[in-house]
Design a protein around this motif. Structure first.
Motif, PDB file in Angstrom:
ATOM      1  N   PRO A  56       0.810  -1.231   0.000  1.00 40.34           N
ATOM      2  CA  PRO A  56       0.000   0.000   0.000  1.00 40.34           C
ATOM      3  C   PRO A  56       0.842   1.281   0.000  1.00 40.34           C
TER       4      PRO A  56
ATOM      5  N   MET B 197       2.902   2.922  -1.969  1.00 36.56           N
ATOM      6  CA  MET B 197       3.393   2.850  -3.358  1.00 36.56           C
ATOM      7  C   MET B 197       4.395   3.951  -3.666  1.00 36.56           C
TER       8      MET B 197
ATOM      9  N   MET C  99      11.106   6.592  -1.796  1.00 36.11           N
ATOM     10  CA  MET C  99      10.101   5.624  -1.346  1.00 36.11           C
ATOM     11  C   MET C  99      10.694   4.224  -1.281  1.00 36.11           C
TER      12      MET C  99
ATOM     13  N   GLU D 143       3.965  15.927   5.657  1.00 35.43           N
ATOM     14  CA  GLU D 143       2.815  16.799   5.422  1.00 35.43           C
ATOM     15  C   GLU D 143       1.506  16.016   5.425  1.00 35.43           C
TER      16      GLU D 143
ATOM     17  N   CYS E 150       0.347  12.599   3.137  1.00 33.41           N
ATOM     18  CA  CYS E 150       1.486  12.025   2.407  1.00 33.41           C
ATOM     19  C   CYS E 150       1.663  10.536   2.703  1.00 33.41           C
ATOM     20  N   GLY E 151       0.891   9.983   3.629  1.00 39.86           N
ATOM     21  CA  GLY E 151       0.960   8.543   3.854  1.00 39.86           C
ATOM     22  C   GLY E 151       1.507   8.143   5.214  1.00 39.86           C
ATOM     23  N   LYS E 152       1.376   9.016   6.217  1.00 38.51           N
ATOM     24  CA  LYS E 152       1.926   8.682   7.543  1.00 38.51           C
ATOM     25  C   LYS E 152       1.174   7.500   8.157  1.00 38.51           C
ATOM     26  N   GLU E 153      -0.159   7.514   7.998  1.00 43.59           N
ATOM     27  CA  GLU E 153      -0.929   6.414   8.589  1.00 43.59           C
ATOM     28  C   GLU E 153      -0.656   5.105   7.830  1.00 43.59           C
ATOM     29  N   VAL E 154      -0.489   5.225   6.520  1.00 42.49           N
ATOM     30  CA  VAL E 154      -0.175   4.015   5.734  1.00 42.49           C
ATOM     31  C   VAL E 154       1.148   3.423   6.245  1.00 42.49           C
TER      32      VAL E 154
ATOM     33  N   GLU F 288      -1.536  12.747  14.955  1.00 41.37           N
ATOM     34  CA  GLU F 288      -1.558  14.177  15.296  1.00 41.37           C
ATOM     35  C   GLU F 288      -1.077  14.392  16.737  1.00 41.37           C
TER      36      GLU F 288
ATOM     37  N   ASN G 157       2.044  16.293  11.505  1.00 41.70           N
ATOM     38  CA  ASN G 157       2.416  17.104  10.335  1.00 41.70           C
ATOM     39  C   ASN G 157       2.825  18.500  10.777  1.00 41.70           C
TER      40      ASN G 157
ATOM     41  N   ARG H  37       8.877  13.952  -4.953  1.00 36.41           N
ATOM     42  CA  ARG H  37       8.991  12.680  -5.696  1.00 36.41           C
ATOM     43  C   ARG H  37       8.045  12.749  -6.889  1.00 36.41           C
TER      44      ARG H  37
ATOM     45  N   LEU I 154       0.897   7.150  -9.389  1.00 39.12           N
ATOM     46  CA  LEU I 154      -0.206   7.101  -8.423  1.00 39.12           C
ATOM     47  C   LEU I 154      -1.516   7.527  -9.086  1.00 39.12           C
TER      48      LEU I 154
ATOM     49  N   TYR J 240      -4.921   5.350  -9.248  1.00 40.11           N
ATOM     50  CA  TYR J 240      -6.242   5.766  -8.772  1.00 40.11           C
ATOM     51  C   TYR J 240      -7.247   5.865  -9.929  1.00 40.11           C
TER      52      TYR J 240
ATOM     53  N   VAL K 274      -0.907  12.807  -1.424  1.00 38.27           N
ATOM     54  CA  VAL K 274      -1.588  11.698  -2.109  1.00 38.27           C
ATOM     55  C   VAL K 274      -3.107  11.798  -1.924  1.00 38.27           C
TER      56      VAL K 274
ATOM     57  N   GLN L 281      -5.677  11.753  -4.955  1.00 42.87           N
ATOM     58  CA  GLN L 281      -6.768  10.772  -4.984  1.00 42.87           C
ATOM     59  C   GLN L 281      -8.106  11.471  -5.272  1.00 42.87           C
TER      60      GLN L 281
END
Ligand code: ATP
Length: 465
Positions: free
Chosen positions: A151, A153, A159, A181, A184-188, A253, A294, A327, A334, A338, A369, A373
């Motif tokens: 996930p 990607m 990356m 930020e 940008c995919g912190k939780e992923v 957060e 962030n 990037r 991406l 999507y 991202v 999306q």
């Protein structure tokens, strides 16, 4: 000198010995460089595709197939298999990326098997299975890691390095602080770390510190005793630090953690001790913390809004997720991913025309991202026909104005400058040295260095800039 056994990435021709070996096998084999161009094709592969093996060198994958697979290989950084229907039956294609030491794709190997050959293999296999009592499926650790990290990607160097780093830190119990930020995919990344850890089968609890008022956050995290406050549950309640015992707590957060709760959280992390509200009884808990923010926590420390000792407790392993604008080469990958997701969801059949592709690459994506999306979903839902939307129409949902080459209304010179800047930036980001970036662009290093200064682009350290 010893013969080079690993095929090069396009700088040098494939050694004759390798060609001889390749031609001796019945399997159809081709190799592609990092730009998706054919490096080598053995006789069997050329025969299977009805092309000339020597002429094929340097051609893109679409030279022999109308439905390219390599974009997916580069996007997902893993093996892709596909079945293609032809007049004479099916062919089964497998494309496998080969990585260099830094984890970047070095080249891609592709095999092609036709239906007759596969049927032969199937018959032998069925005979083998029939003669054994059991078949055991062993999933290698590498396969498992690749599946967990899928996930997250992106094929930009940053990356690739990030995924490698997560693989390294995942198994430990050390606290991780993820910065980056919004969107940008912190939780992923947090989910990947948890899934890679030895606690992956244990509770994984998430809480967003910004979404809950301070007084409720305390009872959520630490729990309370019966009758601790008006409106409290009569039986009392376990806090999330207790619920996550043995597992992982994701504090999203974290920069919004109220100052009055910070000493209590620090105590829980340092000593594994939790006091429910209204209780003096200590409860022990063993929780791995993954925190994300962030905001600039150092700034918050300077402002006296975040405790320095808590920061150090959380940031044992700092992880930074780069924003999309750092990037740029991942943007279109991406977006294409999507697009296929939303076309499936809304039953549409759309592509991105060239000008939309340019527009997407030019934009800075402040919402990263998540914004990309949303923009792609808007494109799919709001396109009146299969022609898609125009750049002007699509830009109405962008948060900021576009400043790159896709910006409508700019002069030819502006657009050329912006496009040149984008190409230089991509080459400098993706190549390890100034010399390699210059080679990729077909200019000498001093020209690249001069142009990079003109556009205010950072140069590699080795350049002395
Ligand atoms: N590298 C990536 N590959 C694919 N999807 C991604 C990637 N990064 C983020 N996303 C997607 O973008 C969206 C936002 O990601 P996520 O919630 O992890 O961001 P975040 O940094 O935690 O955001 P916030 O700071 O707002 O909480 C999600 O839908 C996620 O699936």
């Amino acid at each position: 000198m010893q013969e080079q056994l690993i095929p090069p990435v396009g700088d040098e021709p494939i050694p004759a010995d390798i060609r001889t070996v390749g031609n001796a096998f019945r399997i159809s084999l081709a190799l592609f460089d990092r730009d998706g161009k054919i490096l080598y094709m053995n006789r069997s592969f050329a025969r299977e595709c009805g092309v000339d093996a020597d002429r094929a060198v340097g051609q893109p994958e679409t030279y022999f197939t109308g439905d390219p697979m390599l974009p997916d290989v580069f996007l997902y950084q893993r093996m892709i298999c596909r079945t293609i229907r032809r007049m004479d039956g099916f062919v089964f294609i497998t494309a496998i990326p080969m990585f260099d030491e830094a984890g970047a794709i070095r080249f891609v190997g592709m095999t092609m098997e036709n239906e007759a050959a596969l049927n032969e293999v199937r018959r032998s296999f069925e005979a083998l299975v029939a003669s054994t009592e059991r078949s055991v499926h062993i999933q290698s650790a590498a396969d498992r890691h690749a599946a967990i990290l899928r996930p997250l990607m992106g094929r930009h160097q940053s990356m690739v390095r990030l995924r490698e780093f997560l693989k390294q830190i995942g198994p430990s119990s050390a606290s991780v602080l993820i910065t980056g930020e919004s969107g940008c995919g912190k939780e992923v990344a947090a989910d990947c770390i948890q899934a890679l850890s030895s606690r992956s089968e244990q509770p994984y609890v998430k809480i967003n510190c910004a979404a809950i008022p301070a007084h409720l956050l305390e009872s959520e995290l630490f729990g309370y005793e019966p009758g601790a406050f008006t409106g409290a549950n009569a039986k009392g309640k376990k806090g999330l630090l207790e619920v996550a015992n043995g597992g992982t707590l994701f504090l999203d957060e974290i920069g919004d953690m109220p100052p009055e709760l910070q000493p209590k959280l620090l105590r829980a992390l340092q000593h594994g001790e939790v006091y429910r509200i209204g209780s003096t009884k200590v409860r022990h808990t063993d929780v791995r913390i993954i925190a994300a923010t962030n905001v600039d926590l150092n700034q918050k420390i300077v402002e006296g809004k975040f405790r320095e000792d808590l920061y150090y407790r959380l940031a044992v392993i700092p992880v930074r997720i780069p924003p999309l604008r750092e990037r740029k080469s991942d943007i279109f990958l991406l977006a294409s991913y999507y697009l296929s997701i939303y076309c499936g969801k809304y039953n549409r059949n759309l592509v991105f025309p060239d000008d939309i592709e340019e527009l997407l690459k030019s934009y800075d994506w402040p919402g990263n991202v998540r914004e990309l999306q949303n923009v792609v979903e808007y494109y799919v839902v709001c396109s009146p026909t299969s022609e898609g939307l125009s750049c002007e129409q699509l830009q109405t949902v962008f948060r900021h104005p576009v400043t790159g080459p896709g910006r409508p209304g700019s002069t030819l010179e502006d657009k050329l400058d912006a496009y040149e800047k984008q190409l230089l930036q991509e080459a400098l980001e993706e190549e390890k040295s100034l010399r390699r970036a210059a080679k990729r662009l077909g200019i000498d290093a001093s020209t690249l260095s001069r142009k990079a200064r003109k556009y205010g682009l950072a140069l590699h350290r080795e350049s002395g800039a």
